[in-house]
Design a protein around this motif. Structure first.
Motif, PDB file in Angstrom:
ATOM      1  N   SER A  23     -40.037 -36.878 -50.816  1.00  0.00           N
ATOM      2  CA  SER A  23     -41.015 -36.040 -50.127  1.00  0.00           C
ATOM      3  C   SER A  23     -41.246 -36.535 -48.698  1.00  0.00           C
ATOM      4  O   SER A  23     -41.579 -35.754 -47.800  1.00  0.00           O
ATOM      5  CB  SER A  23     -42.340 -36.017 -50.899  1.00  0.00           C
ATOM      6  OG  SER A  23     -43.020 -37.264 -50.813  1.00  0.00           O
ATOM      7  N   SER A  27     -39.070 -35.188 -44.708  1.00  0.00           N
ATOM      8  CA  SER A  27     -40.060 -34.779 -43.711  1.00  0.00           C
ATOM      9  C   SER A  27     -39.798 -35.535 -42.418  1.00  0.00           C
ATOM     10  O   SER A  27     -38.906 -36.383 -42.337  1.00  0.00           O
ATOM     11  CB  SER A  27     -41.471 -35.071 -44.211  1.00  0.00           C
ATOM     12  OG  SER A  27     -41.752 -36.465 -44.115  1.00  0.00           O
ATOM     13  N   ASP A  28     -40.612 -35.270 -41.421  1.00  0.00           N
ATOM     14  CA  ASP A  28     -40.498 -35.993 -40.156  1.00  0.00           C
ATOM     15  C   ASP A  28     -41.543 -37.102 -40.051  1.00  0.00           C
ATOM     16  O   ASP A  28     -41.684 -37.734 -39.014  1.00  0.00           O
ATOM     17  CB  ASP A  28     -40.675 -35.030 -38.975  1.00  0.00           C
ATOM     18  CG  ASP A  28     -39.553 -34.012 -38.893  1.00  0.00           C
ATOM     19  OD1 ASP A  28     -38.404 -34.395 -39.203  1.00  0.00           O
ATOM     20  OD2 ASP A  28     -39.817 -32.851 -38.527  1.00  0.00           O
ATOM     21  N   ASP A  29     -42.257 -37.337 -41.152  1.00  0.00           N
ATOM     22  CA  ASP A  29     -43.395 -38.263 -41.120  1.00  0.00           C
ATOM     23  C   ASP A  29     -43.036 -39.550 -41.841  1.00  0.00           C
ATOM     24  O   ASP A  29     -43.416 -39.779 -42.971  1.00  0.00           O
ATOM     25  CB  ASP A  29     -44.612 -37.607 -41.785  1.00  0.00           C
ATOM     26  CG  ASP A  29     -45.852 -38.476 -41.657  1.00  0.00           C
ATOM     27  OD1 ASP A  29     -45.842 -39.401 -40.827  1.00  0.00           O
ATOM     28  OD2 ASP A  29     -46.826 -38.221 -42.387  1.00  0.00           O
TER      29      ASP A  29
END
Length: 273
Positions: A23, A27-29
């Protein structure tokens, strides 16, 4: 105690932890922080760790957990533990940040210093490696689908090691931690066996390649911690191989006062230099 643990439960915990990692991975986080030793710590580490702790706590056995995220537990407390879980919620953080897929979730059960159960999950590959003492070691592809049913698990799991058909000699080494001592050892292998291929892999997948039979030996002459190797050690050992100190020939032990591993050589049964 070991007989009270259903391996399917641990496989599911590992896959759930892997899903938490993915997850973040997709993502870019990344939320990259840094630990005291300057290695990266990500949001994925934390989410995986929390998932594993919850999953193990929900089992019908009360076993303490030693993990990279809980390494501050004193030896005075740990030394009385007959059984313990040794966990790395995200092994291969550098590989994770590079987004090359070569990272794993590692969960192992230790009894009196010896790994007796090991589960390694590679989330991007969706592959599980697992082992239990006196049962053997196995590889399971398409893991998310297979762990929904014990019958499917038994049918699709492949017992390790495979029998190699190509006749090649392979040495696996760390992608990020090659050392002069490793190069010297590889030279000795080539001197004895002639044509030798070198493979690189991240995280505990190197130990899995030995257990699988895709590599004959993995020399590690660079630092590792107990949670880096414990699950893979179980998988190698239950496939018939060994994980031993290169000089004393003693098997690696776990839950030591110093959680740093000595150098080691993981190898298939019958391999000698």
């Amino acid at each position: 105690m070991l007989n009270q643990i259903n391996i399917m439960d641990i496989l599911r915990v590992a896959v759930e932890a892997g899903n938490e990692i993915l997850s973040v991975y997709h993502s870019d986080d990344f939320q990259v922080e840094h630990k005291e030793d300057s290695s990266p710590l990500t949001l994925a580490d934390k989410k995986s760790h929390n998932t594993i702790i919850r999953g193990l706590a929900a089992l019908d056995v009360d076993i303490p957990v030693l993990s990279e995220e809980g390494k501050s537990i004193s030896y005075d407390e740990r030394k009385g533990w007959e059984y313990l879980w040794v966990v790395d919620p995200l092994d291969g953080t550098k590989e994770f940040i590079k987004r090359n897929g070569e990272f794993t979730v590692n969960i192992a059960l230790v009894h009196m210093g010896r790994p007796v159960l090991g589960v390694i999950y590679a989330p991007v590959l969706d592959v599980l490696y697992y082992a239990k003492a006196d049962v053997g070691s196995f590889k399971l592809e398409n893991a998310k689908e297979a762990i929904t049913d014990a019958t499917v698990l038994d049918k699709k799991s492949v017992k390790l090691p495979y029998k190699r058909q190509d006749g090649k000699m392979n040495v696996v080494a760390s992608r990020s931690h090659m050392s002069p001592e490793t190069e010297e050892y590889v030279a000795k292998v080539r001197e004895k066996y002639g044509d030798v291929e070198m493979d690189s892999a991240g995280s505990s997948l190197k130990l899995c390649l030995v257990a699988e039979g895709q590599a004959e030996v993995y020399p590690r002459f660079a630092p590792t911690m107990e949670w880096d190797t414990c699950a893979g050690h179980a998988i190698v050992e239950q496939s018939g191989g060994t994980v031993r100190h290169p000089e004393s020939n003693e098997t690696l032990r776990y839950n030591k006062s110093d959680l740093l591993n000595p150098w080691f050589i993981a190898k298939q049964k019958g391999f000698e230099v």
